[in-house]
Design an enzyme around this catalytic site. Structure first.
Site, short mmCIF file in Angstrom:
data_model
loop_
_atom_site.label_atom_id
_atom_site.label_comp_id
_atom_site.label_asym_id
_atom_site.label_seq_id
_atom_site.Cartn_x
_atom_site.Cartn_y
_atom_site.Cartn_z
N CYS A 1 0.68 -1.21 -0.05
CA CYS A 1 -0.01 0.06 0.11
C CYS A 1 0.74 1.25 0.09
O CYS A 1 0.39 2.29 0.16
CB CYS A 1 -1.11 -0.09 1.21
SG CYS A 1 -1.88 -1.24 1.23
N LYS B 1 -14.04 -1.71 8.77
CA LYS B 1 -14.06 -2.67 7.80
C LYS B 1 -13.11 -3.93 8.16
O LYS B 1 -12.35 -3.69 8.68
CB LYS B 1 -13.40 -2.12 6.56
CG LYS B 1 -13.04 -2.90 5.42
CD LYS B 1 -12.26 -2.29 4.53
CE LYS B 1 -11.92 -3.38 3.17
NZ LYS B 1 -10.88 -3.06 2.52
N GLU C 1 -7.92 5.02 16.50
CA GLU C 1 -7.89 5.30 15.10
C GLU C 1 -9.14 6.38 14.57
O GLU C 1 -8.77 7.04 13.79
CB GLU C 1 -8.03 3.91 14.39
CG GLU C 1 -6.64 3.18 14.22
CD GLU C 1 -5.71 3.45 13.43
OE1 GLU C 1 -5.99 4.70 12.68
OE2 GLU C 1 -4.55 3.11 13.35
N SER D 1 -15.50 -8.49 0.60
CA SER D 1 -15.58 -9.47 -0.45
C SER D 1 -15.92 -11.09 0.17
O SER D 1 -16.78 -11.87 -0.49
CB SER D 1 -14.50 -9.60 -1.27
OG SER D 1 -13.42 -9.56 -0.53
N ARG E 1 -8.92 -9.32 -3.28
CA ARG E 1 -7.31 -9.37 -3.99
C ARG E 1 -7.30 -9.94 -5.13
O ARG E 1 -6.45 -9.71 -6.03
CB ARG E 1 -6.51 -9.63 -2.74
CG ARG E 1 -6.56 -8.65 -1.65
CD ARG E 1 -5.55 -9.16 -0.54
NE ARG E 1 -5.76 -7.99 0.50
CZ ARG E 1 -5.22 -8.63 2.00
NH1 ARG E 1 -4.31 -9.35 1.94
NH2 ARG E 1 -5.36 -7.54 2.95
N LYS F 1 -9.66 -0.04 10.01
CA LYS F 1 -9.63 -1.36 8.90
C LYS F 1 -8.58 -2.42 9.22
O LYS F 1 -7.46 -1.94 9.74
CB LYS F 1 -9.11 -0.72 7.53
CG LYS F 1 -8.98 -1.51 6.49
CD LYS F 1 -8.41 -0.98 5.31
CE LYS F 1 -8.26 -2.38 4.12
NZ LYS F 1 -7.78 -1.59 2.99
C1 PBG Z 1 -7.16 -1.47 -0.38
C2 PBG Z 1 -8.57 -2.12 -0.30
C3 PBG Z 1 -8.74 -3.71 0.03
C4 PBG Z 1 -10.09 -3.62 0.24
C5 PBG Z 1 -10.88 -2.43 -0.13
N1 PBG Z 1 -9.90 -1.54 -0.24
C6 PBG Z 1 -7.98 -4.94 0.21
C7 PBG Z 1 -6.87 -4.74 1.06
O1 PBG Z 1 -6.90 -3.95 2.27
O2 PBG Z 1 -6.19 -5.51 0.80
C8 PBG Z 1 -11.05 -5.07 0.36
C9 PBG Z 1 -12.48 -4.80 0.24
C10 PBG Z 1 -13.20 -6.31 0.27
O3 PBG Z 1 -12.62 -7.18 0.55
O4 PBG Z 1 -14.27 -6.49 -0.33
N2 PBG Z 1 -7.05 -0.91 -1.82
#
Ligand code: PBG
Length: 350
Positions: free
Chosen positions: A157, A275, A260, A301, A232, A222
């Site tokens: 990232c 999240k 956070e 997801s 991913r 997150k």
């Molecule tokens: C990072 C990002 C992720 C997700 C949203 N933004 C992946 C990660 O942090 O590895 C995951 C979303 C999902 O699983 O639906 N750009």
């Protein structure tokens, strides 16, 4: 025990115990009290329902890529596709027609490099997709995910040095990315990288560039979660080595979520996101109670894939489980839900 004169406790569990004890103390008991009375009649049941889910709470994620006429199904996310910029407007129209007010865009660039240049390229996939969508459906609210992982060759990232993500040099690139999205017409950037200080650097950059009225939805809380697996695959953003534990949160931590969220709010975030959602309903509830701002939750997801997998096996009812999942996230305290279920849910919500 006499509760009279006691001040109301703060902790949610003690609040519950407190209310129950007050109720019992007032000697209204069975057979006088029969909670089922409110459940026999479906009209009354609707009238006293505590939580309602509306299509206006939903945000649909879209995966955008290069090429022509691409609509590539995502294996582990049935019904979701990765689509090219030239066809993205069709999806935007469909989403808008269903009454879904907003989308969040994720980009899969043609070229990846060490510094994720595709993320802040004025002619990048997201920047072009935003223009297409805003041109075709100006009313659709366009949120953009701000992170470098889909654009870096190593899938991390931020910028790397000796295998470590450099926090501060990454901030500049994130700010550049957010500004380029907004310049293309995006309504709200959503940083998902979990670098320290990213909200402040994005806020400052937006203000400097004349975008003081553009809000930021921060992925404030997150977690480092295995539930991102299918995403991913779709976003081609699996790290080439290592993991995201040096910046995403430890799933064991609850107190840290408040820290956070407080930091991001202080830095200028307008909406706080938690999240994933389902295994983190306690966190959504905590954040909602602690701060007087809208809370979003990302029904990620893996959560989506599990429901589909169970339904395919014939073990659960897809529509009922989907609606219960979304309702539970709302009940926990989320005002907004980012979800791959948005289109199917919108059809049921009418
Ligand atoms: C990072 C990002 C992720 C997700 C949203 N933004 C992946 C990660 O942090 O590895 C995951 C979303 C999902 O699983 O639906 N750009």
């Amino acid at each position: 025990m006499d509760n009279a004169g006691k001040s109301q406790p703060e902790n949610p569990i003690s609040v519950l115990v407190f209310s129950v004890s007050v109720c019992l103390k007032s000697t209204i008991m069975f057979p006088t009290v029969r909670p089922r009375r409110l459940r026999y009649n479906p009209v009354l049941r609707d009238m006293v329902r505590e939580t309602s889910l509306s299509v206006t709470n939903l945000i649909y994620p879209l995966f955008v890529t290069f090429g022509h006429n691409v609509k590539r199904p995502i294996q582990s996310m049935p019904g979701c596709v990765t689509e090219s910029v030239d066809v993205i407007a069709q999806s935007a129209k469909e989403i808008h027609t269903l009454g879904i007010p907003a989308v969040i865009l994720f980009g899969i660039p043609e070229h990846k490099d060490e510094k994720g240049a595709g993320a802040y390229d004025p002619d990048g996939v997201i920047q072009r997709a935003v223009k297409e969508i805003k041109h075709a459906v100006p009313e659709l609210f366009v949120i953009t995910d701000v992170c470098l992982c889909e654009y870096t060759s190593h899938g991390h990232c931020g910028i790397l040095e000796n295998g470590q993500i450099l926090n501060d040099p990454t901030l500049e690139l994130l700010a550049k990315t957010a500004v380029s999205h907004v310049r293309a017409g995006a309504d709200m950037p959503a940083p998902s990288d979990m670098m320290d200080g990213r909200v402040l650097s994005i806020r400052t950059a937006l203000d400097t560039e004349g975008f003081a009225s553009i809000p930021i939805m921060s992925y404030a809380v997150k977690y480092s979660s295995a539930f991102y697996g299918p995403f991913r695959e779709a976003a081609e953003s699996t790290p080439a080595f290592g993991d995201r534990k040096s910046h995403q949160m430890d799933p064991a931590n609850r107190r840290e979520a408040i820290k956070e969220a407080a930091i991001d709010l202080e830095e200028g975030a307008d909406i706080l996101m938690v999240k994933p959602a389902l295994s983190y309903l306690d966190i959504i509830s905590d954040v909602k109670r602690a701060f007087n701002v809208p809370v979003a939750a990302y029904n990620v997801s893996g959560e989506y894939a599990m429901v589909h997998a169970g339904a395919r096996l014939g073990w659960i009812d897809y529509e009922k489980v989907m609606m219960e999942v979304l309702l539970s996230i709302k009940r926990a305290g989320a005002d907004l839900i980012l979800t791959y279920f948005a289109k199917d849910a919108a059809k049921l919500l009418g």
